[in-house]
Design a protein around this motif. Sequence first.
Motif, PDB file in Angstrom:
ATOM      1  N   THR A  53      45.378  45.057   8.420  1.00 18.77           N
ATOM      2  CA  THR A  53      46.325  44.338   9.281  1.00 18.77           C
ATOM      3  C   THR A  53      46.571  45.024  10.616  1.00 18.77           C
ATOM      4  O   THR A  53      47.385  44.559  11.405  1.00 18.77           O
ATOM      5  CB  THR A  53      47.677  44.172   8.554  1.00 18.77           C
ATOM      6  N   ILE A  54      45.876  46.134  10.861  1.00 22.81           N
ATOM      7  CA  ILE A  54      46.031  46.835  12.142  1.00 22.81           C
ATOM      8  C   ILE A  54      45.136  46.154  13.181  1.00 22.81           C
ATOM      9  O   ILE A  54      43.977  45.840  12.904  1.00 22.81           O
ATOM     10  CB  ILE A  54      45.680  48.323  11.979  1.00 22.81           C
ATOM     11  N   VAL A  90      48.497  49.192   5.187  1.00 21.54           N
ATOM     12  CA  VAL A  90      48.369  47.768   5.471  1.00 21.54           C
ATOM     13  C   VAL A  90      49.735  47.157   5.768  1.00 21.54           C
ATOM     14  O   VAL A  90      49.866  46.268   6.616  1.00 21.54           O
ATOM     15  CB  VAL A  90      47.709  47.051   4.267  1.00 21.54           C
ATOM     16  N   GLY A  91      50.763  47.648   5.076  1.00 18.27           N
ATOM     17  CA  GLY A  91      52.078  47.032   5.172  1.00 18.27           C
ATOM     18  C   GLY A  91      53.137  47.907   5.793  1.00 18.27           C
ATOM     19  O   GLY A  91      53.095  48.229   6.981  1.00 18.27           O
ATOM     20  N   ILE A  92      54.098  48.331   4.960  1.00 15.67           N
ATOM     21  CA  ILE A  92      55.327  48.929   5.476  1.00 15.67           C
ATOM     22  C   ILE A  92      55.122  50.247   6.208  1.00 15.67           C
ATOM     23  O   ILE A  92      55.948  50.619   7.036  1.00 15.67           O
ATOM     24  CB  ILE A  92      56.358  49.109   4.350  1.00 15.67           C
ATOM     25  N   GLY A  93      54.031  50.964   5.943  1.00 11.41           N
ATOM     26  CA  GLY A  93      53.826  52.245   6.616  1.00 11.41           C
ATOM     27  C   GLY A  93      53.320  52.129   8.033  1.00 11.41           C
ATOM     28  O   GLY A  93      53.452  53.066   8.828  1.00 11.41           O
ATOM     29  N   ALA A  94      52.715  50.985   8.377  1.00 10.43           N
ATOM     30  CA  ALA A  94      52.135  50.811   9.714  1.00 10.43           C
ATOM     31  C   ALA A  94      52.744  49.669  10.500  1.00 10.43           C
ATOM     32  O   ALA A  94      52.733  49.690  11.737  1.00 10.43           O
ATOM     33  CB  ALA A  94      50.621  50.583   9.596  1.00 10.43           C
ATOM     34  N   GLN A  95      53.275  48.669   9.816  1.00  5.19           N
ATOM     35  CA  GLN A  95      53.689  47.458  10.519  1.00  5.19           C
ATOM     36  C   GLN A  95      54.879  47.669  11.457  1.00  5.19           C
ATOM     37  O   GLN A  95      55.053  46.921  12.422  1.00  5.19           O
ATOM     38  CB  GLN A  95      54.002  46.347   9.517  1.00  5.19           C
ATOM     39  N   GLY A  96      55.710  48.676  11.178  1.00  4.01           N
ATOM     40  CA  GLY A  96      56.782  48.984  12.124  1.00  4.01           C
ATOM     41  C   GLY A  96      56.233  49.324  13.498  1.00  4.01           C
ATOM     42  O   GLY A  96      56.743  48.865  14.524  1.00  4.01           O
ATOM     43  N   LEU A  97      55.165  50.114  13.513  1.00  2.00           N
ATOM     44  CA  LEU A  97      54.501  50.452  14.778  1.00  2.00           C
ATOM     45  C   LEU A  97      53.821  49.228  15.379  1.00  2.00           C
ATOM     46  O   LEU A  97      53.919  48.983  16.589  1.00  2.00           O
ATOM     47  CB  LEU A  97      53.453  51.548  14.546  1.00  2.00           C
ATOM     48  N   VAL A  98      53.116  48.471  14.557  1.00  2.00           N
ATOM     49  CA  VAL A  98      52.388  47.295  15.044  1.00  2.00           C
ATOM     50  C   VAL A  98      53.354  46.305  15.686  1.00  2.00           C
ATOM     51  O   VAL A  98      53.086  45.759  16.762  1.00  2.00           O
ATOM     52  CB  VAL A  98      51.605  46.625  13.898  1.00  2.00           C
ATOM     53  N   ILE A  99      54.509  46.094  15.038  1.00  2.00           N
ATOM     54  CA  ILE A  99      55.448  45.076  15.502  1.00  2.00           C
ATOM     55  C   ILE A  99      56.297  45.559  16.668  1.00  2.00           C
ATOM     56  O   ILE A  99      56.467  44.845  17.665  1.00  2.00           O
ATOM     57  CB  ILE A  99      56.355  44.630  14.332  1.00  2.00           C
ATOM     58  N   ASP A 100      56.837  46.782  16.572  1.00  2.00           N
ATOM     59  CA  ASP A 100      57.841  47.225  17.543  1.00  2.00           C
ATOM     60  C   ASP A 100      57.514  48.534  18.256  1.00  2.00           C
ATOM     61  O   ASP A 100      58.309  48.999  19.075  1.00  2.00           O
ATOM     62  CB  ASP A 100      59.201  47.394  16.837  1.00  2.00           C
ATOM     63  N   GLY A 101      56.376  49.156  17.960  1.00  2.00           N
ATOM     64  CA  GLY A 101      56.057  50.443  18.559  1.00  2.00           C
ATOM     65  C   GLY A 101      55.703  50.361  20.027  1.00  2.00           C
ATOM     66  O   GLY A 101      55.287  49.306  20.530  1.00  2.00           O
ATOM     67  N   THR A 102      55.868  51.467  20.752  1.00  2.00           N
ATOM     68  CA  THR A 102      55.411  51.544  22.140  1.00  2.00           C
ATOM     69  C   THR A 102      53.897  51.679  22.150  1.00  2.00           C
ATOM     70  O   THR A 102      53.279  52.027  21.134  1.00  2.00           O
ATOM     71  CB  THR A 102      56.025  52.750  22.860  1.00  2.00           C
ATOM     72  N   GLU A 103      53.290  51.436  23.283  1.00  2.00           N
ATOM     73  CA  GLU A 103      51.840  51.557  23.377  1.00  2.00           C
ATOM     74  C   GLU A 103      51.393  52.988  23.089  1.00  2.00           C
ATOM     75  O   GLU A 103      50.361  53.222  22.431  1.00  2.00           O
ATOM     76  CB  GLU A 103      51.358  51.116  24.759  1.00  2.00           C
ATOM     77  N   GLU A 104      52.179  53.959  23.556  1.00  2.00           N
ATOM     78  CA  GLU A 104      51.836  55.368  23.313  1.00  2.00           C
ATOM     79  C   GLU A 104      51.867  55.669  21.811  1.00  2.00           C
ATOM     80  O   GLU A 104      50.981  56.374  21.289  1.00  2.00           O
ATOM     81  CB  GLU A 104      52.814  56.279  24.052  1.00  2.00           C
ATOM     82  N   LYS A 106      51.452  53.528  19.351  1.00  2.00           N
ATOM     83  CA  LYS A 106      50.333  52.834  18.723  1.00  2.00           C
ATOM     84  C   LYS A 106      49.025  53.599  18.922  1.00  2.00           C
ATOM     85  O   LYS A 106      48.237  53.781  17.980  1.00  2.00           O
ATOM     86  CB  LYS A 106      50.210  51.418  19.283  1.00  2.00           C
ATOM     87  N   GLN A 107      48.792  54.059  20.145  1.00  2.00           N
ATOM     88  CA  GLN A 107      47.563  54.795  20.438  1.00  2.00           C
ATOM     89  C   GLN A 107      47.484  56.094  19.651  1.00  2.00           C
ATOM     90  O   GLN A 107      46.400  56.531  19.230  1.00  2.00           O
ATOM     91  CB  GLN A 107      47.482  55.084  21.942  1.00  2.00           C
ATOM     92  N   ASP A 222      61.046  60.633  21.812  1.00  2.00           N
ATOM     93  CA  ASP A 222      60.049  59.561  21.871  1.00  2.00           C
ATOM     94  C   ASP A 222      59.495  59.198  20.492  1.00  2.00           C
ATOM     95  O   ASP A 222      58.566  58.399  20.374  1.00  2.00           O
ATOM     96  CB  ASP A 222      58.914  59.922  22.833  1.00  2.00           C
ATOM     97  N   ALA A 223      60.084  59.779  19.437  1.00  2.00           N
ATOM     98  CA  ALA A 223      59.698  59.398  18.080  1.00  2.00           C
ATOM     99  C   ALA A 223      60.394  58.121  17.626  1.00  2.00           C
ATOM    100  O   ALA A 223      60.035  57.542  16.599  1.00  2.00           O
ATOM    101  CB  ALA A 223      60.003  60.528  17.103  1.00  2.00           C
ATOM    102  N   ILE A 224      61.418  57.674  18.358  1.00  2.00           N
ATOM    103  CA  ILE A 224      62.071  56.409  17.997  1.00  2.00           C
ATOM    104  C   ILE A 224      61.096  55.254  18.243  1.00  2.00           C
ATOM    105  O   ILE A 224      60.555  55.106  19.342  1.00  2.00           O
ATOM    106  CB  ILE A 224      63.360  56.188  18.804  1.00  2.00           C
ATOM    107  N   ILE A 225      60.847  54.472  17.206  1.00  2.47           N
ATOM    108  CA  ILE A 225      59.907  53.361  17.335  1.00  2.47           C
ATOM    109  C   ILE A 225      60.432  52.357  18.356  1.00  2.47           C
ATOM    110  O   ILE A 225      61.558  51.870  18.245  1.00  2.47           O
ATOM    111  CB  ILE A 225      59.683  52.686  15.969  1.00  2.47           C
ATOM    112  N   GLY A 226      59.612  52.101  19.349  1.00  5.63           N
ATOM    113  CA  GLY A 226      60.002  51.193  20.421  1.00  5.63           C
ATOM    114  C   GLY A 226      60.838  51.852  21.496  1.00  5.63           C
ATOM    115  O   GLY A 226      61.112  51.245  22.536  1.00  5.63           O
ATOM    116  N   GLY A 227      61.276  53.096  21.255  1.00  5.80           N
ATOM    117  CA  GLY A 227      62.032  53.840  22.251  1.00  5.80           C
ATOM    118  C   GLY A 227      63.475  53.421  22.407  1.00  5.80           C
ATOM    119  O   GLY A 227      64.148  53.845  23.351  1.00  5.80           O
TER     120      GLY A 227
END
Length: 383
Positions: A53-54, A90-104, A106-107, A222-227
């Motif tokens: 799902t990434i 696939v799910g809860i461990g990554a989707q927070g970043l996929v949905i609301d993370g900053t580009e930095e 995610k990269q 900058d560890a806060i998801i989405g800042g």
Amino acid sequence: MGSEDAELEQLIDTVDRFVEQKLKPREEEVERTDRVPDDVVADMKALGLFGLTIPPEYGGLGLGCYEEARIGMVLGHTSPAFRSVFGTNVGIGAQGLVIDGTEEQKQKYLPGMASGEIVGSFCLTEPETGSDAGSLRTAAVRDGNGYRLNGTKRFITNAPRANVLTVMARTDPNEPGARGISAFIVDADTPGIRLGKPEKKMGQRGAHVCDVVFEDAFVPADAIIGGVEGQGFKTAMKVLDRGRIHISAVCIGVAERIIADAVGYAKERRQFGKAIAEFQLIQAMLADSDTECAAARALVLDAARRRDAGERITKLAAMCKYYASEMVGRVADRAVQIHGGSGYIADYAIERQYRDVRLFRLYEGTSQIQQLIIARELLKEHD
């Protein structure tokens, strides 16, 4: 059939062959040793299962919710412990970043998560906070250019092997409930983080959970998801909406496997001079199981399509998780009954499956929480 449909069917066929040829033959080994073998994990990485799902721009397959659900059903045809290895990625461990993370963010993390080199874990539940997630106590106190995390997270799936943690913590002690919670992406080797002992569970051996304890663990701002502070609970709920579709799909796959095994046993087992499959009371249990499984499948695929279309599916996702997890419990119970005394003996897969499926009604929101969500959303619709 369009090219996208053909690609999905090809992927489903590939995963199905992997399940049948590589995973099912190792189920007893995983049950006995309480670990998924390293060579199986390597095969999962090679197949791209960690990155289902990434998004493709970060190295994943970028499956939509419907596609993910179809794959989840196939993965449910074997022990849930196998799926758990990559399930948090696939799910809860990554989707927070996929949905609301900053580009930095995610990269930094998503390419490694897609390849399986980084394993993610989701830290929400606490010793005193399970269903009431809005009352969590883990604190994130501002300290210069970052935060100090203190608290304990409980029953965290894949924590023993996680490289990165999505951590829900309270950044505003004066803001009660959900609004004071922020989501952090935290490297698991951060000083001040330690793991509790792996829990001995009723079922799903090979899938590991333990406590994660934070003792003055420093994380940068900058560890806060989405800042943005105070958005963590919203992120968690968005993640869980999709996660509940995924778990529901797996429940359906497990039910399909159990039904197939029960039918096979009923055709072979003879009593009173004929196969027990000829007895109407056995047929009734099989009919109820197959009907409920088909209903769950239709509900889940409809919800998945609606999410892909951009609809808000909070109520539907709760319905899926509630119905599918309760359904697979009933299916497993009937299958034990069909097997008779053999169903209580470890020589048959149903003994293990009966224990394994019990967890589905508990994690990512208990059945009772799903009922409350469904009712709450229903009442809103009729305001």
